[in-house]
Motif scaffolding. Structure first.
Motif, mmCIF file in Angstrom:
data_model
loop_
_atom_site.group_PDB
_atom_site.id
_atom_site.type_symbol
_atom_site.label_atom_id
_atom_site.label_comp_id
_atom_site.label_asym_id
_atom_site.label_seq_id
_atom_site.Cartn_x
_atom_site.Cartn_y
_atom_site.Cartn_z
ATOM 1 N N GLU A 254 20.054 42.978 45.546
ATOM 2 C CA GLU A 254 20.971 41.643 45.140
ATOM 3 C C GLU A 254 20.308 40.674 44.286
ATOM 4 O O GLU A 254 20.630 40.199 43.758
ATOM 5 C CB GLU A 254 21.353 41.366 46.601
ATOM 6 N N VAL B 214 27.665 42.996 43.290
ATOM 7 C CA VAL B 214 27.036 44.212 43.902
ATOM 8 C C VAL B 214 28.297 44.968 44.892
ATOM 9 O O VAL B 214 28.691 44.265 45.726
ATOM 10 C CB VAL B 214 26.026 43.985 44.715
ATOM 11 N N CYS C 53 22.554 37.020 55.077
ATOM 12 C CA CYS C 53 21.398 37.878 54.803
ATOM 13 C C CYS C 53 21.916 39.324 55.299
ATOM 14 O O CYS C 53 22.294 39.332 56.210
ATOM 15 C CB CYS C 53 20.255 37.448 55.172
ATOM 16 N N VAL C 54 21.792 40.408 54.364
ATOM 17 C CA VAL C 54 22.142 41.692 54.903
ATOM 18 C C VAL C 54 20.993 42.226 55.921
ATOM 19 O O VAL C 54 21.166 43.021 56.799
ATOM 20 C CB VAL C 54 22.219 42.723 53.847
ATOM 21 N N ALA C 55 19.633 41.809 55.681
ATOM 22 C CA ALA C 55 18.613 42.270 56.386
ATOM 23 C C ALA C 55 18.691 41.537 57.774
ATOM 24 O O ALA C 55 17.637 40.843 58.078
ATOM 25 C CB ALA C 55 17.409 41.923 55.488
ATOM 26 N N ASN C 56 19.705 41.791 58.474
ATOM 27 C CA ASN C 56 19.708 41.125 59.904
ATOM 28 C C ASN C 56 20.172 42.046 60.635
ATOM 29 O O ASN C 56 21.441 42.569 60.243
ATOM 30 C CB ASN C 56 20.286 39.716 59.679
ATOM 31 N N SER D 270 24.101 43.330 59.421
ATOM 32 C CA SER D 270 24.305 44.617 58.519
ATOM 33 C C SER D 270 25.299 45.549 59.642
ATOM 34 O O SER D 270 26.107 46.507 59.043
ATOM 35 C CB SER D 270 22.912 45.498 58.624
ATOM 36 N N LEU D 271 25.250 45.420 60.997
ATOM 37 C CA LEU D 271 26.270 45.969 61.844
ATOM 38 C C LEU D 271 27.493 45.560 61.650
ATOM 39 O O LEU D 271 28.662 46.437 61.381
ATOM 40 C CB LEU D 271 25.852 45.776 62.999
ATOM 41 N N ILE E 125 28.835 44.449 58.729
ATOM 42 C CA ILE E 125 29.217 45.129 57.423
ATOM 43 C C ILE E 125 29.720 46.468 57.563
ATOM 44 O O ILE E 125 30.548 47.057 57.130
ATOM 45 C CB ILE E 125 28.133 45.089 56.405
ATOM 46 N N LYS E 126 28.951 47.019 58.672
ATOM 47 C CA LYS E 126 29.324 48.536 58.811
ATOM 48 C C LYS E 126 30.634 48.393 59.488
ATOM 49 O O LYS E 126 31.612 49.404 58.856
ATOM 50 C CB LYS E 126 28.502 49.015 59.665
ATOM 51 N N GLU F 135 33.137 47.795 56.527
ATOM 52 C CA GLU F 135 33.447 48.867 55.571
ATOM 53 C C GLU F 135 34.074 49.784 56.041
ATOM 54 O O GLU F 135 34.947 50.411 55.340
ATOM 55 C CB GLU F 135 31.824 49.214 55.082
ATOM 56 N N ARG G 225 37.381 51.013 53.842
ATOM 57 C CA ARG G 225 37.638 52.409 53.541
ATOM 58 C C ARG G 225 38.921 52.985 53.775
ATOM 59 O O ARG G 225 39.703 53.704 53.101
ATOM 60 C CB ARG G 225 36.315 53.218 54.023
ATOM 61 N N HIS H 132 37.443 48.324 48.117
ATOM 62 C CA HIS H 132 36.265 48.242 47.955
ATOM 63 C C HIS H 132 35.607 46.891 48.343
ATOM 64 O O HIS H 132 36.313 45.947 48.409
ATOM 65 C CB HIS H 132 35.917 48.274 46.198
ATOM 66 N N VAL H 133 34.326 46.864 48.464
ATOM 67 C CA VAL H 133 33.581 45.752 49.211
ATOM 68 C C VAL H 133 32.603 45.301 48.274
ATOM 69 O O VAL H 133 31.396 46.093 48.119
ATOM 70 C CB VAL H 133 32.915 46.520 50.625
ATOM 71 N N LEU H 134 32.434 44.061 48.066
ATOM 72 C CA LEU H 134 31.420 43.137 47.483
ATOM 73 C C LEU H 134 30.603 42.557 48.242
ATOM 74 O O LEU H 134 31.298 41.987 49.335
ATOM 75 C CB LEU H 134 32.098 42.378 46.360
ATOM 76 N N ILE H 135 29.230 42.353 48.014
ATOM 77 C CA ILE H 135 28.566 41.823 49.245
ATOM 78 C C ILE H 135 27.800 40.703 48.333
ATOM 79 O O ILE H 135 27.299 40.954 47.367
ATOM 80 C CB ILE H 135 27.394 42.810 49.465
ATOM 81 N N TYR H 136 27.782 39.432 49.039
ATOM 82 C CA TYR H 136 27.090 38.371 48.425
ATOM 83 C C TYR H 136 26.340 37.694 49.642
ATOM 84 O O TYR H 136 26.679 37.433 50.755
ATOM 85 C CB TYR H 136 28.056 37.354 47.973
#
Lengths: 335, 335
Positions: free
Chosen positions: A85, A95, B71-74, B78-79, B81-82, B85, B89, B94-98
């Motif tokens: 990103e 993205v 932040c995705v790295a958390n 991240s859960l 987002i899962k 998604e 689906r 479709h999923v855009l991430i910022y």
DNA sequence: TTTAATTACGTAAACGTTTTCGGATTACAG
DNA sequence: CTGTAATCCGAAAACGTTTACGTAATTAAA
């Protein structure tokens, strides 16, 4: 304020043609600075932003890339996304994220749905449930792709990986130096080059020190978590290894749990190390010796490679980029 | 095989009009089943997929949503987002991430860039560095939005949160029951309702049990990790609390590290609990008592709400959805 | 002064869909 | 046989850009 603000609206208000506005917005050399400034200020004033769909349709550029990975809820991949990103942002790209859940069917379904011009390129780390080389051999001709960490071999694309073989070799030697002679292997990613390289590094290190890799000492990853715990417990009961080499993060919890349940002391009775990107590794009981991949940098590098391709640069570059993992020694393999 | 396959190509090969093909592909009632079948089979045969840009441009629908998070790295995000998604689906979206990196400037820049029809809706968890209510008051009128976990109040949109106040109250009582009388608070998300609710739950629980919340016992989160460690150490040295209530995951590592460095035993000398979504919590040394938010379900629910809005459903529904966090008692607050 | 080159802008055609509107054919009741 | 409805399909106009090409005005070269 009233009505949608598009390029036609700008043209009308400035009494110039649509074409001129478009060119001015794109900073074309055909337009005088004076006109550009008029356009730019009005655009800012009206909060104009170009319609992406129209732009994509005409120019065949989407300013969007896709990231296809097994799962975001995994420390390695979430860090990699962060790295991706960052670069995408620098280039003004968007993205898209797709999760395959380790399913090649999903993988193919996603990539196929991206071939109609939805994205300019794809970054992917392939699924582990199958080895799908043929499919990708075709795919890479149809859209710019970069593979990272979990790659297929012999594809003429950029591939960003880590030194799996070497670091596994090194890590295994570390266990041997700590006095281990019966080192079990928790085997993940078996169908992928990365997984096999890790296993090979382990085997070769054993052999180089006069130890032998026995199939009895290998636990194969199961998607059912309960199985993994049970299999590790069985391993301990039947083989009594003095070390566990875990090739993927998912084995850590069952491994520690098994030791707890069997009342095995780490590192006295058994030493453990694992591929791992958890920030909490050093807080585990005991702190875990890890092979840590530079996940953020991998994502970063992979994205850079993709933009090289998209910008027709880096033609002569070496397309096999290998970053170094690091072995972080902690209490779980300590004396 | 030759040339791009589009709707015109299908029309030519079948000797029917473009309009008919389009309608057939969209399963319109105007087209006979016989014709539909002809179109469908040829489309499949030629591997036809509609051009998204053209479709978006004409129909003003993108089949895409954006997720804007710090932040995705958390683990929490991240859960989430899962969870998002999964629903996306199901709807073929479709999923855009910022990632905002907790920066409201970024946040506004992203959302502004999404108002031109790039996405159909936005899911967001707002940044912590500022309270930006006014901006969002305007924004929610321009595009369908759903907020989750970190929300702004008084916006007429779906908001998915957890019972921050109640679970903090309960968790504080747990510490009190374990005999703690001097409970320090590691304060995160101060500028957001979620953060303040957590703090309030803690304060009220103290008060209800005759204890008082002192400012001296509060450590405020700093973006510089070294500061957090130092501040916690200072807290221990100056106040000698017998418990730490950590309102965000980011405090866990410095808290444990501080105890290690000061040779404080957990839970004998000090008990610790924290909001936390790390799967490794139970492997920490000692295992950590956590307040665990249902991150996956939050993402799931938020996405469902967004699709309600996009499909003009759920008009009368309650827009404040509150899910329950769970207090998982482990060794770090044990006797 | 004439000619060629350069600069600055406009015209109009594309890009691949969706959708409105209308036309043709068939079925059926009267 | 006529009139009405239902069914099926096509022509053509959008959607908001980008861009190939043309053209007028200005400048530079001869």
């Amino acid at each position: 304020m009233s009505g949608e603000v598009n390029i036609k609206r700008l043209a009308q208000e400035l009494n110039i043609s649509i074409a001129t506005v478009s060119k001015a917005l794109n900073d074309s050399y055909e337009i005088s600075l004076k006109t550009k400034n008029r356009v730019w200020t009005l655009a800012k004033e009206l909060n104009y932003t170009p319609n992406p769909a129209a732009s994509n349709l005409r120019s065949n550029k989407t300013k969007t890339i896709a990231v296809i990975i097994p799962c975001v809820a995994n420390n390695f991949f979430s860090l990699a996304i962060k790295g991706i990103e960052e670069i995408a942002r620098q280039y003004g790209y968007h993205v898209l994220i797709y999760q395959t859940h380790e399913d090649t069917e999903m993988e193919m379904s996603f990539t196929n749905s991206l071939l109609n011009g939805r994205v300019d390129g794809i970054l992917t780390s392939v699924s582990s449930n199958e080895y799908n080389n043929e499919y990708y051999k075709n795919l890479v001709n149809k859209i710019p792709m970069v593979f990272f960490d979990r790659v297929y071999e012999e594809l003429d694309t950029f591939k960003v990986t880590t030194d799996d073989y070497q670091i596994s070799y090194t890590a295994t030697e570390h266990l041997i130096e700590q006095g281990c002679t019966k080192i079990a292997y928790l085997y993940g990613l078996e169908k992928l080059p990365a997984g096999r390289a890790r296993f090979l590094g382990y085997c070769d290190a054993l052999q180089a020190h006069g130890l032998l890799a026995a199939e009895d000492l290998v636990v194969h990853y199961s998607e059912d978590e309960a199985n993994n715990l049970q299999n590790i417990k069985t391993l301990f009961q039947q083989q009594a290894p003095d070390a566990l080499f875990s090739s993927i993060e998912e084995f850590i919890i069952p491994a520690y749990s098994a030791c707890q349940e069997l009342q095995l002391q780490i590192p006295k009775d058994v030493k453990i190390l694992s591929f791992c990107n958890m920030s909490s590794a050093k807080l585990l009981n005991p702190s875990l010796t890890t092979i840590t991949q530079p996940a953020f940098e991998i994502g970063n590098e992979a994205a850079k490679c993709l933009f090289k391709v998209l910008n027709k640069r880096g033609i002569g570059d070496d397309k096999d980029i290998v970053l170094q993992s690091t072995l972080i020694k902690r209490a779980s393999t300590g004396g």
